[in-house]
Design an enzyme around this catalytic site. Structure first.
Site, short mmCIF file in Angstrom:
data_model
loop_
_atom_site.label_atom_id
_atom_site.label_comp_id
_atom_site.label_asym_id
_atom_site.label_seq_id
_atom_site.Cartn_x
_atom_site.Cartn_y
_atom_site.Cartn_z
CB SER A 141 -0.87 0.00 1.26
OG SER A 141 -1.47 1.27 1.46
CE1 TYR A 154 -4.00 -2.22 5.13
CE2 TYR A 154 -3.07 -0.11 4.46
CZ TYR A 154 -3.60 -1.33 4.13
OH TYR A 154 -3.75 -1.68 2.80
N1 NAP Z 1 -8.67 -1.08 -1.50
C1 NAP Z 1 -7.64 -0.25 -1.55
O1 NAP Z 1 -7.78 0.95 -1.82
C2 NAP Z 1 -6.26 -0.77 -1.29
C3 NAP Z 1 -5.18 0.11 -1.44
C4 NAP Z 1 -3.89 -0.35 -1.17
C5 NAP Z 1 -3.69 -1.69 -0.82
N2 NAP Z 1 -4.76 -2.52 -0.67
C6 NAP Z 1 -4.49 -3.92 -0.32
O2 NAP Z 1 -5.13 -4.75 -1.28
C7 NAP Z 1 -5.43 -6.02 -0.68
C8 NAP Z 1 -6.89 -6.37 -0.91
O3 NAP Z 1 -7.68 -5.40 -0.25
P1 NAP Z 1 -9.20 -5.14 -0.70
O4 NAP Z 1 -9.37 -3.67 -0.66
O5 NAP Z 1 -9.52 -5.93 -1.92
O6 NAP Z 1 -9.96 -5.74 0.59
P2 NAP Z 1 -11.45 -6.35 0.73
O7 NAP Z 1 -12.31 -5.97 -0.42
O8 NAP Z 1 -11.85 -6.00 2.10
O9 NAP Z 1 -11.17 -7.94 0.62
C9 NAP Z 1 -10.37 -8.58 1.55
C10 NAP Z 1 -10.39 -10.07 1.26
O10 NAP Z 1 -9.50 -10.71 2.21
C11 NAP Z 1 -10.25 -11.64 3.00
N3 NAP Z 1 -9.65 -11.66 4.32
C12 NAP Z 1 -9.55 -10.66 5.21
N4 NAP Z 1 -8.94 -11.06 6.33
C13 NAP Z 1 -8.63 -12.37 6.13
C14 NAP Z 1 -7.99 -13.35 6.92
N5 NAP Z 1 -7.54 -13.07 8.16
N6 NAP Z 1 -7.83 -14.59 6.41
C15 NAP Z 1 -8.28 -14.88 5.18
N7 NAP Z 1 -8.89 -14.01 4.38
C16 NAP Z 1 -9.07 -12.76 4.86
C17 NAP Z 1 -11.69 -11.13 2.93
O11 NAP Z 1 -12.66 -12.14 3.20
P3 NAP Z 1 -13.17 -12.40 4.72
O12 NAP Z 1 -13.42 -11.05 5.33
O13 NAP Z 1 -14.38 -13.24 4.57
O14 NAP Z 1 -12.04 -13.11 5.40
C18 NAP Z 1 -11.75 -10.69 1.47
O15 NAP Z 1 -11.87 -11.81 0.61
C19 NAP Z 1 -5.06 -5.90 0.80
O16 NAP Z 1 -3.77 -6.44 1.02
C20 NAP Z 1 -5.03 -4.38 1.03
O17 NAP Z 1 -4.19 -4.04 2.09
C21 NAP Z 1 -6.04 -2.11 -0.90
#
Ligand code: NAP
Length: 242
Positions: A141, A154
């Site tokens: 991130s 985070y």
């Molecule tokens: N969205 C952004 O703007 C952004 C920006 C920079 C980086 N990121 C990074 O991108 C990645 C994906 O984020 P996202 O925004 O797509 O998040 P999201 O939509 O909240 O999806 C997160 C996924 O991870 C699963 N998950 C969460 N905790 C878990 C655990 N302890 N064990 C197994 N599965 C788990 C969730 O399912 P369950 O809740 O059912 O477990 C879900 O499938 C992350 O690493 C995040 O830090 C996101």
């Protein structure tokens, strides 16, 4: 899994957001994919959607912080793994507290999911990754690099993951090991990071999938990359993202 001629990927957190979009992108390229997530119903619904057209998806419900779950992932993988995407992540409380008031049990959970678990998943899958001279992608991130107020939990966890990624790359020159900042994406995590705000201007996760596929196709030297750079677009460093 079936058809071992196809390359195999594990995408943690593949039931929603970026992980689901990456799984779709890989399956469209003919990969086999193992996905996980804690909420079994959400995971199974995602897997059903992904399987339309006969795609080869295995869904294993569980938490990446759980050693037994990581063993299940390894059992599903078998002897060779071409790609691991450590994507599952935990933001922490929403709204995010300043470090001076950060509940320490919450902070430990952030580090457990965002630092310890990705390293543990690599440990578990390393023999299979090594056998395939595979690729590890740890999702980072911009909060790992920029010191945004309120992002100390985070952001520092993602910074630790970035450094662990670099060390892993140094220790395993036979693997390609990347930290990738996907940029702001319209997901549940991003909404939790900006509670009550309209995030409809953020791009959908599917928009960054070509950048990840380019990384996988071209296999540049191990290191830290930004999806926006991989896609050949300009990046806005000043913006805060999850
Ligand atoms: N969205 C952004 O703007 C952004 C920006 C920079 C980086 N990121 C990074 O991108 C990645 C994906 O984020 P996202 O925004 O797509 O998040 P999201 O939509 O909240 O999806 C997160 C996924 O991870 C699963 N998950 C969460 N905790 C878990 C655990 N302890 N064990 C197994 N599965 C788990 C969730 O399912 P369950 O809740 O059912 O477990 C879900 O499938 C992350 O690493 C995040 O830090 C996101």
């Amino acid at each position: 899994m079936t058809n071992s001629d196809k390359p195999l990927a594990v995408v943690t957190g593949g039931s929603a957001g970026l992980g689901l979009a990456l799984a779709r992108g890989l399956l469209d390229r003919g990969w086999r994919v193992v996905i996980d997530g804690r909420r079994a119903e959400l995971l199974e619904a995602a897997a059903e959607l992904l399987r339309i057209g006969g795609a080869d998806v295995v869904a294993i419900a569980g938490d990446v912080t759980d050693a037994g779950h990581r063993e299940e992932l390894a059992a599903a993988v078998g002897e060779r793994l071409d790609l691991l995407v450590n994507n599952a992540s935990h933001l922490g409380p929403s709204p995010q507290p300043p470090l001076a008031a950060y509940p320490l049990d919450e902070l430990r959970r952030v580090y457990e999911v965002d630092v310890i678990a990705p390293i543990a998943v690599v440990q578990q899958l390393l023999p299979a990754l090594t056998a395939a001279r595979g690729i590890v992608i740890d999702i980072s991130s911009d909060a790992a690099v920029e010191a945004y107020e309120g992002w100390g939990g985070y952001g520092s966890a993602k910074a630790a993951l970035d450094h662990a990624t670099r060390v892993l790359a140094a220790e395993h020159p036979d693997l390609a090991v990347y930290a990738v900042d996907p940029g702001d994406l319209r997901t549940a995590m991003h909404q939790a990071a900006f509670p009550g705000e309209d995030i409809s201007d953020r791009p959908e996760p599917v928009t960054v999938v070509p950048a990840f596929l380019r990384l996988i196709d071209t296999c540049p030297p191990s290191g830290r990359y930004r999806a926006a750079d991989l896609a050949g677009k300009a990046t806005k460093n000043a913006e805060v993202g999850a």
